[in-house]
Enzyme design. Structure first.
Site, mmCIF file in Angstrom:
data_model
loop_
_atom_site.group_PDB
_atom_site.id
_atom_site.type_symbol
_atom_site.label_atom_id
_atom_site.label_comp_id
_atom_site.label_asym_id
_atom_site.label_seq_id
_atom_site.Cartn_x
_atom_site.Cartn_y
_atom_site.Cartn_z
ATOM 1 N N GLU A 294 0.927 -1.360 0.156
ATOM 2 C CA GLU A 294 0.065 -0.013 -0.128
ATOM 3 C C GLU A 294 0.837 1.301 0.039
ATOM 4 O O GLU A 294 0.500 2.288 -0.513
ATOM 5 C CB GLU A 294 -0.790 0.068 1.274
ATOM 6 C CG GLU A 294 -2.093 -0.509 0.978
ATOM 7 C CD GLU A 294 -3.314 -0.332 2.136
ATOM 8 O OE1 GLU A 294 -4.363 -1.109 1.924
ATOM 9 O OE2 GLU A 294 -3.228 0.601 2.914
ATOM 10 N N HIS A 323 9.042 -26.490 0.693
ATOM 11 C CA HIS A 323 8.479 -27.630 0.141
ATOM 12 C C HIS A 323 7.383 -27.055 -0.945
ATOM 13 O O HIS A 323 6.305 -27.790 -1.325
ATOM 14 C CB HIS A 323 7.954 -28.683 1.029
ATOM 15 C CG HIS A 323 9.080 -29.254 1.741
ATOM 16 N ND1 HIS A 323 9.815 -30.341 1.409
ATOM 17 C CD2 HIS A 323 9.658 -28.834 3.040
ATOM 18 C CE1 HIS A 323 10.596 -30.613 2.230
ATOM 19 N NE2 HIS A 323 10.458 -29.562 3.383
ATOM 20 N N LYS A 436 -12.986 1.432 -1.789
ATOM 21 C CA LYS A 436 -14.056 1.753 -0.775
ATOM 22 C C LYS A 436 -15.282 2.645 -1.235
ATOM 23 O O LYS A 436 -16.351 2.325 -0.765
ATOM 24 C CB LYS A 436 -13.205 2.472 0.207
ATOM 25 C CG LYS A 436 -12.491 1.636 1.140
ATOM 26 C CD LYS A 436 -11.917 2.592 2.587
ATOM 27 C CE LYS A 436 -11.100 1.910 3.633
ATOM 28 N NZ LYS A 436 -10.948 2.594 4.557
HETATM 29 O O1 PA5 Z 1 -3.196 1.156 6.007
HETATM 30 C C1 PA5 Z 1 -4.500 1.739 5.711
HETATM 31 O O2 PA5 Z 1 -4.529 2.981 5.831
HETATM 32 C C2 PA5 Z 1 -5.435 0.747 5.321
HETATM 33 O O3 PA5 Z 1 -5.072 -0.345 5.275
HETATM 34 C C3 PA5 Z 1 -6.754 0.985 6.583
HETATM 35 O O4 PA5 Z 1 -5.746 0.643 7.711
HETATM 36 C C4 PA5 Z 1 -7.690 0.085 6.269
HETATM 37 O O5 PA5 Z 1 -8.241 0.496 5.092
HETATM 38 C C5 PA5 Z 1 -8.778 0.286 7.356
HETATM 39 O O6 PA5 Z 1 -9.168 1.661 7.596
HETATM 40 P P1 PA5 Z 1 -9.813 1.984 8.699
HETATM 41 O O7 PA5 Z 1 -8.807 2.177 9.919
HETATM 42 O O8 PA5 Z 1 -10.085 3.495 8.627
HETATM 43 O O9 PA5 Z 1 -11.044 1.335 9.095
#
Ligand code: PA5
Length: 463
Positions: A294, A323, A436
């Site tokens: 990400e 394996h 989202k």
């Molecule tokens: O790293 C990030 O920002 C995302 O993976 C969020 O943690 C994830 O989308 C969950 O978001 P939130 O904490 O707003 O529910």
């Protein structure tokens, strides 16, 4: 300290075609790295830079409040149920798996020293959620709902189901079984928490989900199950001190970031495999996969140019995946950097009995499982090196809070430095936000009507 060994990425060991001239590279990038580290450490205190995660180890007040609450509820609950997804769950899972006794939830309360079992619901599979609710006695469960935005559909839908059931079982008292971790001001969960009177903890400003493990997102669940959060914080601080060193020759996060960056951009190795030789560290790879993917997978760079960059992280587990994946890593395309996570000393030793002495497996008798896993890690490393595959070894002297925190923080800093090398925004996630928003539209959230129409149209034409 962690031990970091990157000799096997060097051209002297794996050859000119696949290896780096590490010393020259470190020298060439010395000034740039110096600037990046100094800059990160200056920007970290400025609002809007999304670098507050670099300060999380110094928030004594938060640690105090977390410990106070954990002490207050100790003995009141049999279970902790964490609701969260992505960065709101992966750090918690990684650290609990690493630091709690293996099979924690199957141990008796005495063997857990009176601390509760812990479950993470980080998906929206109806069968799994129903099974979880069937298994848990909600009256004896503390529900920690974690969402920074306060509106993530997966987490909030789980919470709506759980809250409804809790309230049916406990009436108004259900509130005592809920603790919310969210933004201090904004978001639907914050509004609800204020309205309903839930105990809350704050995800600090400028800390993204994947960098939030040392905030209450991680610290609260850890304290609830008796993990020593002071030890984690000490590991964070000591590693932070090391990584403030602006010389690449003394900064392992900078070295690893640069190696991965150069391997990707100069040697065509854009796959980054993390392979712990420890089942307890298995979920650190899941956490790393999210952190690396990400943060670094981006369409545009900081100059607004379309670049589509980002190495692909892959998780593997030693010895299990010898394996499964190692055949590919040795003989398939030479497009990966493999990072082994090794353990210096396991908590326990397990001897292999001297039986079947006069058979082909007799040689194993009298050795330990510890010898075996270590020999397997060494052999895999040497074999990969023979095949000219770049590999790095990071060794934790032991699997404890101090070293696990060092590892996680080092990987966070490494990611931030790599982001600067790629010249991208490490801390946004427009690709996640887009999906989202499509989900909100499809599920009928107000304000997303137009997107819903466009989406429905696209779905009919695409199918
Ligand atoms: O790293 C990030 O920002 C995302 O993976 C969020 O943690 C994830 O989308 C969950 O978001 P939130 O904490 O707003 O529910």
């Amino acid at each position: 300290m962690l031990n970091f060994d990157c000799r096997n990425v060097s051209k002297d060991i794996i050859g000119e075609t696949h290896g780096l001239d590490s010393n020259t590279a470190f020298n060439d990038y010395q000034e740039k790295i110096k600037h990046i580290i100094a800059d990160l450490n200056t920007r970290k205190d400025k609002p809007g830079q999304w670098l507050q995660w670099m300060n999380l180890g110094y928030n004594e007040e938060t640690v105090w409040y977390v410990k106070e609450y954990a002490a207050m509820v100790k003995g009141r609950f049999e279970n902790v149920l964490v609701l969260g997804i992505g960065g709101s769950a992966l750090g918690g899972i990684a650290v609990c798996e690493a630091l709690l006794k293996p099979y924690w939830n199957l141990l008796t309360p005495e063997k857990r020293n009176g601390y509760p079992r812990i479950f993470f619901l980080d998906n929206i599979d109806p069968d799994q959620i129903n099974a979880m609710l069937y298994m848990l006695d909600l009256k004896k469960t503390l529900v920690n709902v974690i969402t920074k935005s306060g509106s993530t559909a997966e987490t909030m839908s789980q919470f709506m189901i759980v809250k409804d059931r809790l309230e049916k079982e406990l009436g108004d008292d259900y509130r005592k079984n809920v603790v919310a971790t969210t933004d201090k001001q904004t978001g639907i969960l914050r509004q609800l928490a204020d309205q309903e009177g839930y105990k809350t903890f704050v995800v600090p400003d400028d800390v993204g989900g994947r960098f939030s493990v040392f905030s209450p997102v991680g610290l609260l669940p850890f304290a609830l199950v008796g993990i020593d959060i002071d030890e984690l914080i000490q590991g964070f601080k000591d590693m932070d001190l090391e990584l403030k060193n602006t010389s690449i020759f003394n900064n392992i996060a900078a070295q690893n970031a640069l190696i991965h960056y150069l391997m990707d951009t100069q040697k065509g190795k854009n796959l980054s495999v993390m392979m712990p030789y420890s089942s307890r560290l298995k979920y650190v790879s899941d956490w790393y996969v999210q952190l690396w993917a990400e943060s670094l997978g981006k369409e545009v760079n900081n100059n607004g140019e379309t670049v589509h960059v980002g190495p692909t992280p892959i998780k593997a587990l030693g010895a299990t995946d010898q394996h499964s994946q190692i055949q590919l890593y040795n003989e398939g395309p030479n497009d990966k950097v493999i990072t082994f996570i090794r353990v210096g000393e396991f908590d326990t030793t397990l001897e292999i009995p001297k039986i079947f002495e006069y058979t082909g497996i007799g040689y194993l008798g009298g050795k330990t499982i510890n010898n075996l896993i270590s020999a397997e890690a060494d052999s895999t490393k040497v074999a990969l090196t023979d095949y000219q595959r770049p590999n790095i070894s990071i060794t934790l002297p032991k699997v404890n809070g101090y070293y696990v925190a060092q590892l996680l923080y080092m990987l966070e800093v490494q990611t931030a430095i790599a982001g600067e090398l790629y010249n991208i925004n490490t801390f946004n996630q427009p690709g996640v936000e887009q999906a989202k928003n499509y989900t909100y539209a499809l599920m009928g959230r107000a304000g997303y009507e137009e997107s819903a129409n466009v989406l429905k149209e696209k779905m009919t034409t695409n199918v």
